[in-house]
Design a protein around this motif. Structure first.
Motif, mmCIF file in Angstrom:
data_model
loop_
_atom_site.group_PDB
_atom_site.id
_atom_site.type_symbol
_atom_site.label_atom_id
_atom_site.label_comp_id
_atom_site.label_asym_id
_atom_site.label_seq_id
_atom_site.Cartn_x
_atom_site.Cartn_y
_atom_site.Cartn_z
ATOM 1 N N ALA A 232 0.842 -1.193 0.000
ATOM 2 C CA ALA A 232 0.000 0.000 0.000
ATOM 3 C C ALA A 232 0.877 1.242 0.000
ATOM 4 C CB ALA A 232 -0.931 0.013 1.209
ATOM 5 N N ILE A 233 0.329 2.338 -0.478
ATOM 6 C CA ILE A 233 1.022 3.624 -0.431
ATOM 7 C C ILE A 233 0.033 4.704 0.011
ATOM 8 C CG2 ILE A 233 2.736 3.030 -2.193
ATOM 9 C CD1 ILE A 233 1.107 4.572 -4.246
ATOM 10 N N ASN A 234 0.566 5.757 0.627
ATOM 11 C CA ASN A 234 -0.237 6.939 0.900
ATOM 12 C C ASN A 234 0.672 8.157 0.993
ATOM 13 O OD1 ASN A 234 0.872 6.981 3.492
ATOM 14 N ND2 ASN A 234 -1.072 6.811 4.579
ATOM 15 N N GLN A 235 0.114 9.290 1.383
ATOM 16 C CA GLN A 235 0.865 10.542 1.431
ATOM 17 C C GLN A 235 0.705 11.181 2.795
ATOM 18 O OE1 GLN A 235 1.950 13.724 0.973
ATOM 19 N NE2 GLN A 235 3.460 13.314 -0.621
ATOM 20 N N ASP A 236 1.759 11.865 3.236
ATOM 21 C CA ASP A 236 1.700 12.537 4.522
ATOM 22 C C ASP A 236 0.660 13.651 4.546
ATOM 23 O OD1 ASP A 236 3.588 11.076 5.900
ATOM 24 O OD2 ASP A 236 5.256 12.349 5.291
ATOM 25 N N GLY A 237 0.399 14.229 3.372
ATOM 26 C CA GLY A 237 -0.512 15.366 3.368
ATOM 27 C C GLY A 237 0.121 16.569 4.037
ATOM 28 N N ARG A 238 -0.664 17.293 4.813
ATOM 29 C CA ARG A 238 -0.158 18.521 5.438
ATOM 30 C C ARG A 238 0.428 18.186 6.807
ATOM 31 N NH1 ARG A 238 -0.268 23.662 4.116
ATOM 32 N NH2 ARG A 238 -0.081 25.264 5.734
ATOM 33 N N SER A 239 1.752 18.033 6.852
ATOM 34 C CA SER A 239 2.451 17.791 8.114
ATOM 35 C C SER A 239 3.090 19.105 8.585
ATOM 36 C CB SER A 239 3.506 16.700 7.930
ATOM 37 O OG SER A 239 4.328 16.977 6.823
ATOM 38 N N ALA A 240 3.915 19.010 9.630
ATOM 39 C CA ALA A 240 4.471 20.221 10.233
ATOM 40 C C ALA A 240 5.226 21.071 9.215
ATOM 41 C CB ALA A 240 5.384 19.843 11.389
ATOM 42 N N THR A 241 6.034 20.425 8.385
ATOM 43 C CA THR A 241 6.692 21.085 7.267
ATOM 44 C C THR A 241 6.583 20.154 6.068
ATOM 45 O OG1 THR A 241 8.892 20.144 7.652
ATOM 46 C CG2 THR A 241 8.358 22.176 8.833
ATOM 47 N N PHE A 242 6.976 20.638 4.887
ATOM 48 C CA PHE A 242 6.817 19.823 3.682
ATOM 49 C C PHE A 242 7.564 18.493 3.789
ATOM 50 C CE2 PHE A 242 8.324 18.881 -0.758
ATOM 51 C CZ PHE A 242 7.124 18.316 -1.163
ATOM 52 N N THR A 243 8.751 18.492 4.388
ATOM 53 C CA THR A 243 9.550 17.263 4.453
ATOM 54 C C THR A 243 9.412 16.514 5.770
ATOM 55 O OG1 THR A 243 11.489 18.500 5.224
ATOM 56 C CG2 THR A 243 11.250 18.181 2.831
ATOM 57 N N ALA A 244 8.609 17.033 6.699
ATOM 58 C CA ALA A 244 8.470 16.374 8.004
ATOM 59 C C ALA A 244 7.559 15.153 7.895
ATOM 60 C CB ALA A 244 7.897 17.349 9.030
ATOM 61 N N PRO A 245 7.923 14.022 8.535
ATOM 62 C CA PRO A 245 7.058 12.839 8.513
ATOM 63 C C PRO A 245 5.791 13.071 9.331
ATOM 64 C CG PRO A 245 8.945 12.492 9.966
ATOM 65 C CD PRO A 245 9.181 13.799 9.277
ATOM 66 N N MET B 17 11.012 11.609 1.324
ATOM 67 C CA MET B 17 11.038 13.012 1.730
ATOM 68 C C MET B 17 9.953 13.809 1.013
ATOM 69 S SD MET B 17 14.304 15.636 1.792
ATOM 70 C CE MET B 17 15.253 14.610 2.915
ATOM 71 N N SER B 18 9.485 13.265 -0.113
ATOM 72 C CA SER B 18 8.384 13.889 -0.843
ATOM 73 C C SER B 18 7.055 13.758 -0.119
ATOM 74 C CB SER B 18 8.253 13.234 -2.215
ATOM 75 O OG SER B 18 7.854 11.869 -2.066
ATOM 76 N N GLY B 19 7.006 12.903 0.901
ATOM 77 C CA GLY B 19 5.774 12.648 1.637
ATOM 78 C C GLY B 19 5.078 11.367 1.236
ATOM 79 N N THR B 20 5.578 10.671 0.220
ATOM 80 C CA THR B 20 4.957 9.421 -0.229
ATOM 81 C C THR B 20 5.493 8.253 0.592
ATOM 82 O OG1 THR B 20 4.643 10.250 -2.467
ATOM 83 C CG2 THR B 20 4.621 7.869 -2.180
ATOM 84 N N ASN B 21 4.593 7.513 1.216
ATOM 85 C CA ASN B 21 4.925 6.400 2.088
ATOM 86 C C ASN B 21 4.523 5.083 1.437
ATOM 87 O OD1 ASN B 21 5.503 8.376 4.155
ATOM 88 N ND2 ASN B 21 3.289 8.501 4.504
ATOM 89 N N ALA B 22 5.307 4.029 1.674
ATOM 90 C CA ALA B 22 5.003 2.708 1.120
ATOM 91 C C ALA B 22 5.191 1.656 2.196
ATOM 92 C CB ALA B 22 5.902 2.406 -0.075
ATOM 93 N N TYR B 23 4.366 0.603 2.119
ATOM 94 C CA TYR B 23 4.388 -0.471 3.117
ATOM 95 C C TYR B 23 4.033 -1.780 2.430
ATOM 96 C CZ TYR B 23 3.052 -3.119 7.346
ATOM 97 O OH TYR B 23 2.945 -4.055 8.341
#
Length: 552
Positions: free
Chosen positions: A262-275, A413-419
């Motif tokens: 699966a993949i998803n995106q961090d969306g709006r986190s503390a900063t653009f590169t923050a997990p 770092m783009s915010g795209t997560n994979a598992y």
């Protein structure tokens, strides 16, 4: 509300190829490095530093570096020296490692060409800074991301979907996920999923250094109290994937099964590169729900584990929230082992996800949990009390105290997560036999002799029961090249003796050379497969670093 995911199609990993720091050239040497907790990072090699000289002086240059990454067997892939020198070494490395993955799978690429897809995770373009200011006809097709996948497809004749993905550090695990989706959709029947990263100029290191994410002392210590950032690393990894039902039908040697990804995106986190801990937790939980699993089913988790003060506590918070096997997770006294191969090789960025996947696969094959290299004291910002999570300091037998599956995370770092979640391969069918002999085939006489030498060494370590599988794989799981020898041997002793003569360039009564169109003495139905691990094609490296350095 997030979309509901359908139950994933289970996918078999039938082959793997890898290059990593410390002389790692296959899964055996990779496992030896991981289980031995070897730290494979070190000083920058001269072949990178000399080309840019003082531009490196104020940068952190300790990292995980490949041996001789510019070397490439251009003639094997029908590339001229000029074209090969212009092509990004990342693309060249991918060609060789993908070929090795097909050989590990015992699938000659031409037999699956019409239905094979290529999915490449790649980020860096450092090699452009090696090239002359005036481009030639090969410059564009040698260096754009899209051409990394296209060149593999062209060289091997693969006609399924082929494209590159760039999601920063999660690129190669996103490539695996995309390949699994393509298989499920019927876009292809065989998929190559891969990732690559090379550190070829100061440019990217300087830019990454400005983020403050690099370790100032050049050490990689995920989850440790001394963690102060990551070190950059080089690697290339590739896996060959098939739908599980197809792999069982074809009697492939299955190395592990991907139960889902699966993949998803961090969306709006503390900063653009923050997990984003909520996004990471949701990603893991959603895939477990889609596969009908719980955290208690996961015995080993290969974490992203960059070793950054911000990222490690956030990632472990997501792991304990979504995977915790302790009392609050409903799994009694179960244990979840967590590690990160970045402690061994550094952060290999766009190759990191597939390297983590291959490590998890090897843990499942051997039922062993490797130690976390260099781990001493847990980061004080991480609290594992009552969670059942253990970071192993020594190798452990993977026993009943832990779930029977492994999982892998990769965060960009783009915010795209994979598992992804993996399970062990189903029991293999009994091997067929006997074998009348085996083929040794290569492009050149020198390569054939080297390959025969590898076979001789392999045969010396092979018991008699394993010979039929070896002979089948060497004969029917390899692409026949221009120079082919047939070794007539019904067992290990006679096979080793003949291979020894062939490796030394000597005549032998059991060895005869075949014409390019002469049929093999052992023909068999494609439905009969008896696959084993066999040494891969020996590259001749006809294009060397010296050839490239002339361009600087």
């Amino acid at each position: 509300m997030p979309p509901t995911s359908p139950r994933p199609t289970r996918v078999a990993v039938v082959g793997a190829g890898i290059r990593a720091p410390g002389g790692v050239t296959d899964t055996e040497s990779y496992w030896a490095a991981v289980v031995g907790a070897r730290v494979l990072t070190g000083d920058m090699p001269a072949d990178r530093r000399d080309a840019f000289g003082a531009e490196w002086d104020d940068l952190v240059t300790r990292g995980g570096y490949l041996d001789r990454p510019f070397d490439f067997d251009a003639r094997f892939f029908d590339m001229s020296p000029r074209e090969a020198r212009t092509a990004d070494p990342q693309h060249r490395l991918l060609l060789e490692v993908v070929w090795e993955a097909f050989e590990d799978a015992a699938i000659p690429p031409h037999t699956v060409a019409e239905s094979a897809g290529v999915f490449v995770g790649v980020t860096g373009q450092d090699y452009r800074r090696w090239l002359p200011a005036e481009p030639n006809s090969y410059t564009t097709v040698g260096n754009g991301h899209s051409f990394s996948a296209g060149r593999i497809a062209h060289a091997l004749g693969l006609q399924g979907p082929a494209f590159a993905l760039d999601t920063a550090c999660s690129s190669s695990l996103v490539a695996v996920h995309t390949a699994c989706r393509a298989l499920a959709a019927g876009d292809c029947d065989v998929a190559v999923a891969s990732g690559v990263n090379l550190i070829l100029s100061p440019h990217t290191t300087r830019e990454v250094g400005k983020t403050g994410a690099l370790s100032p002392d050049g050490s990689s210590r995920p989850f440790d109290a001394a963690a102060n950032g990551f070190v950059r690393g080089e690697a290339c990894g590739a896996v060959i994937l098939k739908r599980l039902d197809d792999a069982l039908r074809d009697r492939d040697r299955i190395r592990a099964v991907i139960d889902g990804s699966a993949i998803n995106q961090d969306g709006r986190s503390a900063t653009f590169t923050a997990p984003n801990v909520e996004a990471q937790t949701r990603l893991i939980a959603s895939l477990l729900a889609a596969t009908g699993l719980t955290g208690a089913d996961i015995g080993y988790h290969e974490a992203h584990g960059t070793g950054t003060p911000l990222g490690d506590p956030i990632e472990m918070a997501a792991i304990t929230a979504a995977l915790r096997p302790g009392p609050d997770g409903g799994a009694g006294d179960r244990t979840l082992y967590v590690g990160s191969v970045k402690a061994n090789v550094g952060h290999t960025e766009s190759a990191a996800g597939v390297l983590g996947l291959i490590k998890a696969l090897l843990c499942l094959e051997r039922r062993v949990i490797p130690p976390q290299a260099g781990f001493a004291v847990l980061n004080p910002r991480i609290d594992l009390s009552g969670t059942g999570v253990v970071i192993p300091a020594a190798p452990r037998v993977w026993g009943a105290e832990a779930g029977d599956r492994a999982s892998v995370c990769s965060y960009g770092m783009s915010g795209t997560n994979a598992y992804a979640v993996l399970s062990a391969a189903p029991p293999a069918e009994p091997a067929a036999g006997p074998a009348p002999g085996f083929m040794v085939s290569a492009r050149t006489p020198a390569a054939l002799e080297e390959l025969a030498g590898r076979y001789r060494k392999h045969l010396a370590e092979l018991g008699e029961p394993g010979y039929p599988a070896f002979a089948y794989t060497a004969t029917h799981g390899r692409t026949r090249q221009r120079r082919t020898a047939w070794v007539e041997a019904g067992g290990v002793a006679s096979a080793r003796e003949a291979a020894d003569a062939l490796a030394g360039g000597r005549e032998h009564p059991r060895v005869r050379f075949l014409g390019e169109s002469e049929p093999l003495p052992w023909e068999t139905s494609g439905a009969v497969r008896n696959v084993a691990t066999v040494p891969a094609y020996p590259w001749q490296h006809v294009t060397h670093v010296a050839d490239v350095k002339e361009r600087r």
